[in-house]
Write an enzyme that holds these catalytic residues in place. Structure first.
Site, PDB file in Angstrom:
ATOM      1  N   SER A   1      40.934  23.448  83.919  1.00 34.14           N
ATOM      2  CA  SER A   1      41.751  22.940  82.810  1.00 34.14           C
ATOM      3  C   SER A   1      42.177  21.463  83.133  1.00 34.14           C
ATOM      4  O   SER A   1      42.813  20.866  82.325  1.00 34.14           O
ATOM      5  CB  SER A   1      43.004  23.711  82.743  1.00 34.14           C
ATOM      6  OG  SER A   1      43.908  23.722  83.834  1.00 34.14           O
TER       7      SER A   1
ATOM      8  N   LYS B   1      52.990  26.249  82.133  1.00 36.01           N
ATOM      9  CA  LYS B   1      52.743  25.047  82.193  1.00 36.01           C
ATOM     10  C   LYS B   1      53.935  24.132  81.682  1.00 36.01           C
ATOM     11  O   LYS B   1      54.233  23.135  82.136  1.00 36.01           O
ATOM     12  CB  LYS B   1      51.507  24.704  81.615  1.00 36.01           C
ATOM     13  CG  LYS B   1      50.247  25.203  82.512  1.00 36.01           C
ATOM     14  CD  LYS B   1      48.868  24.881  81.996  1.00 36.01           C
ATOM     15  CE  LYS B   1      47.773  25.265  82.983  1.00 36.01           C
ATOM     16  NZ  LYS B   1      46.417  25.177  82.401  1.00 36.01           N
TER      17      LYS B   1
END
Ligand code: ADP
Length: 943
Positions: free
Chosen positions: A849, A892
């Site tokens: 990612s 996140k």
């Protein structure tokens, strides 16, 4: 056998007791006799012989002549009780033949015979009357093809010639000593041989009198054989008093114990069959006769030896058992006296039965059967044997398990909600799922066992929520951790045969909770070890799978147990690490971690309260201000969970407690656990600034005690002091923890802002990452190493995994392509050697990612242009610049908030994940969803 043997002997060889007339004599009849009887001279009494024929042929001269010994006859007349005879035996040359069916008659022995033939009986009576009471006794031959067993029946039907043909040729001249009814008692005299038939009914025959073949008395071999017979006889006689009597009587009758007599005696008293006896009777060679007899008596001795050992063994057994029984009874009595009865086997089984009885109905039949079998076995085993212990332990487990025992479940949703809220702040989705579970249970009437898996970083409350669920459902709670577990036996148990064998965790759990429907929390299921023998994951599957666990088989228990009513709750940090077959069957509820705001609530409403109580501090004695708590959370406890926060709070409260005690000097806990605070001088001592002064009450220095919240102490003196104290203002100290003095309690902050840069410089971009510890922010930094024609390469550092290295390569390619598009003039990538680094090099990092972050960082370097302020991004990028979705959106987001990020870039496919987040998490964030890299380019570099 003994009985049979003696019966056999006594029935065939009988001595007429009535003929005995004992006359003591000074000398034994012969030394041989003494040898047989082992007697000394004095004790020997013998009856004088009455048999007419004592002539055994030992006198060779006499051999041929008919028997002389008129003396003998005279003696026999005078000494015996029998009818005196006028006729000498040797004169009997024609005799009535008396058939014997069982055995031949030996000279010197008595024999009772039943004569059923009236004619024969009449003839015998007649001859007795005639003063010639003799008859010839001949053994009957077995009928051909028969074993002779029928001879008794047929003997009386035989007449005349038939009988004559069936008689053995050689027999015995027998004197008739008495006749009572049809019983005729005979005594043997001498051997006869039939020569011819005289008349048929009754059978009368002509006979020859036989004598032994002359022999040498001093022949060594003869002597030796005879001695051997005698010594064997002695051994036999020793074992049987019956034969001893026989011997004595015989000796008394026959007088001199010559070699032929020894042989006759041995054969007669031996249990040999009629054929063997007849053989001895017919043998006229003395040596041969002795040898035949020796064989018979040797056999007899063997039999008597066997008989003796059998008797001995039986006796031993009987006496051994009796002894044992006696000792056992004594032991029981002793134990009873000492009160040790409980150790007894019966007491033990009574204990098990007592346990069993109340739940007998609920125990499955197959289990009950095993228990009964084991209980029986227990009774049979030796209490000191190891198997006894194994059986006892086994029974202990079997009977202690809660068969069919269930706790009443709570299906009240409202109450459950209350309990869940009481224990945990937030976690709405988790609580919602649990309430759903209860609602289903309520509608169905029963709640089926389920596997719930709580996943999330450490310290987010997975274990404690498990405990809370148990409380809400009113189930018993049991927790065990399988982290690093590699031994299948921990789950499935050991086989009972091993020393120290134990059942598996599940059986232990059931025993300890005492119900069959507990909530079992299996901790760290993602850290299940790898077994060297057997696979723990498959064992776990067997345990957890609702399809299988209704019949879970523990190796130790060996009977299936029903785990289908157990509610399993597993916890894991990383769902991906859970073995797939297990994960398949689980209902995963993830707990992402808490944002600062949530942590504030948890700290205030749960952690502080609990810690305060644990430290025995009252709420009015302490105040931790909001800024202090915030600083604690931001600078000390940034991780996703709250365990560290809890530790820090505990640390603070411990210090406060010490401080309070120091100040008070003699503070004492009261009965109710609260404390008396002594409010003398406010200890502004040390580094602690105890600012707040609560209450305007007066206090006096002398009266130092003020009872806070405690009416318990009603002491008189105290009362008096109190009155005086009322004049002076009393200060109750209160410890205040503020952001200014937080340092004194918890030391220097561990974290500085995760933001290293106020504004990121050229080539540096903030990314968002997700690990087992929760979400975090990270910088991707690039820098140019050198430039030169065609030197365009990429260096990587920062403990990157393979996936991340690939991402960097992809990023390099994509960035180069984009650059070429945006500014074909720019030759940066072609000619520059670039270094890409991800800080915190000590921690290994991997995952795709960071792709978009790397591209952005490279482009920033190439264009020499910093990215927009307070921007963070995450997403995997393909070579065609498409953005792929990522995991851990909530984590996140939380991490981004912690680092004061204002705008976040997420892959477009993650929009739904983000929308599901709680409002307070999303609040104030500028979030962009993109599906092509060009969108990020615009966001990052557009002024
Ligand atoms: P985990 O099992 O996830 O590692 P724990 O269940 O041991 O974490 O939780 C650590 C501590 O944090 C416990 O004392 C628990 O009560 C507390 N805690 C965690 N989450 C919450 C919450 N939402 N509300 C109140 N206390 C919480």
């Amino acid at each position: 056998m003994l009985k049979a043997l003696s019966a056999r002997c006594s029935s065939h060889v009988a001595f007429g007791a009535h003929v005995r007339r004992y006359v003591p004599v000074g000398e034994p009849a012969s030394p041989l006799l003494r040898r047989i009887l082992g007697q000394n001279k004095r004790s020997l009494y013998i009856i004088r012989r009455f048999c007419s024929d004592s002539n055994d042929g030992s006198d060779p001269d006499d051999a041929s002549t008919p028997v002389k010994s008129g003396d003998d006859a005279a003696e026999s007349k005078s000494s015996s009780a029998i009818v005196p005879t006028l006729v000498r035996p040797e004169d009997c040359l024609t005799v009535v033949a008396l058939p014997l069916s069982h055995r031949p008659l030996f000279p010197g022995f008595y024999m009772p015979v039943y004569v059923k033939d009236p004619k024969l009986l009449a003839a015998l009576i007649e001859s007795r009357k005639r003063q010639a009471p003799y008859t010839g006794a001949f053994l009957l031959k077995d009928e051909e093809g028969t074993d002779g067993s029928d001879s008794e029946k047929n003997i009386y039907n035989l007449k005349g010639k038939d009988l004559f043909n069936r008689l053995h040729e050689i027999g015995t001249l027998a004197q008739i000593t008495s006749i009572q009814g049809d019983q005729v008692v005979l005594i043997g005299h001498r051997r006869l041989r039939i020569t011819e038939m005289v008349s048929e009914d009754p059978l009368t025959v002509k006979v020859d009198h036989l004598k032994e073949i002359p022999y040498d008395k001093d022949d060594d071999i003869l002597k030796a054989t005879s001695f051997e017979v005698i010594s064997t006889l002695r051994d036999v006689l020793k074992t049987s008093p019956l034969w001893r009597d026989h011997a004595q009587t015989y000796i008394q009758h026959v007088g001199d114990f010559t070699y032929p007599r020894v042989a006759d005696f041995g054969a007669a008293i031996s249990g040999a069959n009629k054929q063997q006896c007849q053989q001895v009777l017919e043998e006229l060679d003395v040596h041969k006769r002795l040898k035949l007899t020796l064989e018979l008596v040797k056999k007899e001795m063997e039999i008597s030896k066997i008989q003796e050992s059998i008797a001995k063994a039986i006796e031993e057994k009987i006496s051994g058992e009796q002894r044992r029984y006696l000792l056992n009874e004594q032991l029981k009595a002793i134990k009873k006296e000492l009160g040790l009865e409980t150790d007894d086997k019966t007491a033990l089984s009574a204990k098990f039965r007592e346990r069993l009885d109340p739940k007998k109905e609920k125990i499955p039949a197959h289990v009950l059967q095993v228990i009964e079998e084991e209980l029986t076995k227990l009774q049979l085993l030796e209490a000191s044997s190891s198997e006894f212990n194994v059986t006892r332990n086994y029974l202990d487990w079997l009977t202690a398990l809660p068969w069919g025992e269930y706790s009443d479940e709570n299906f009240d949703v409202l109450r459950a909600q209350e309990i869940l809220d009481e224990d945990h702040y937030g976690l709405t989705d988790v609580k919602e799922r649990i309430l759903e579970f209860i609602a289903v249970g309520k509608l169905r009437g029963t709640s089926q066992g389920k596997i719930v898996c709580l996943s999330g970083p450490p310290g987010v409350g997975k274990t404690s929520i498990g405990r809370s669920i148990a409380r809400a459902l009113n189930r018993k709670f049991y927790r065990f951790s399988v982290g690093g577990l590699s031994d299948v036996a921990e789950i499935k148990g050991h086989r009972r045969t091993y020393i120290g064998a134990m059942p598996g965790k599940m059986v232990q759990c059931l025993k300890s909770v005492g119900t069959a429907n507990p909530l079992v929390l299996i901790d760290e299921i993602d850290k299940l070890g790898r077994g060297h023998a057997g696979d723990p994951a498959s064992a776990m599957l067997e345990l957890l799978d609702p399809e299988q666990n209704a019949n879970f088989l523990d190796h130790y228990l060996d009977v299936p147990i029903d785990l289908s009513k157990v509610l399993f709750v597993c916890t894991a940090n990383v769902v991906e690490m859970i073995p797939n077959p297990l994960l398949d069957r689980m209902e995963v509820i993830s707990i992402a971690g808490y944002i600062t705001d949530e942590k504030m609530h948890i700290a205030r409403d749960y952690l502080e309260k609990a810690t305060r109580e644990a430290c025995g501090i009252k709420s009015e004695q302490v105040e931790v201000t909001d800024p202090a708590l915030l600083a604690l959370i931001e600078n000390y406890c940034r991780e996703a969970g709250v365990r560290n926060l809890q530790k820090q709070i505990e640390k603070i409260y411990r210090k406060i407690a010490l401080q309070l005690v120091r100040q008070g000097g003699n503070m004492e806990p009261l009965n109710d656990g609260t404390q008396v605070q002594l409010g003398e001088d406010k200890a502004e001592s040390g580094s602690l600034s105890n600012e707040a002064v609560v209450g305007a009450e007066t206090s006096e220095k002398a009266v130092e005690a003020e009872i806070v919240d405690s009416p318990a102490n009603q002491d008189d003196t105290l009362e008096a002091e109190k009155k005086e104290a009322s004049k002076a203002a009393k200060k109750v100290e209160k410890v205040l923890v503020d952001s200014s003095n937080l340092l004194d309690f918890v030391g220097k902050p561990v974290f500085h802002a995760e933001r290293i840069y106020e504004r990121t410089p050229v080539g540096v971009v903030m990314g968002l990452a997700w690990t087992a510890m929760g979400g975090s922010t990270l910088y991707i930094e690039t820098s140019q190493v050198e430039q030169g024609e065609g030197k365009g390469t990429l260096n990587l550092t920062g403990q990157l995994g393979d996936v991340m290295k690939e991402s960097a390569q992809i990023a390099h390619t994509v960035a180069r392509a984009i650059m070429l598009e945006k500014d074909p003039e720019n030759q940066f990538f072609t000619n520059t050697k670039i270094h890409l680094h991800v800080p915190a090099g000590a921690t290994p990092k991997d995952g795709p990612s960071a792709g978009c972050t790397m591209i952005t960082s490279l482009l920033s370097l190439a264009m020499n242009k910093p990215v927009k302020k307070d921007l963070a991004m995450t997403g995997e990028v393909t070579l065609t610049r498409k953005i792929l979705p990522i995991g851990g959106v909530k984590e996140k987001t939380i991490a981004a908030r912690r680092s004061q990020v204002k705008s976040i870039v997420f892959p477009a496919a993650n929009r739904r994940d983000f929308d599901e987040l709680a409002a307070n998490v999303k609040e104030g964030l500028d979030v962009h969803f993109v599906d092509d890299y060009s969108q990020i380019y615009d966001l990052a570099f557009d002024d």
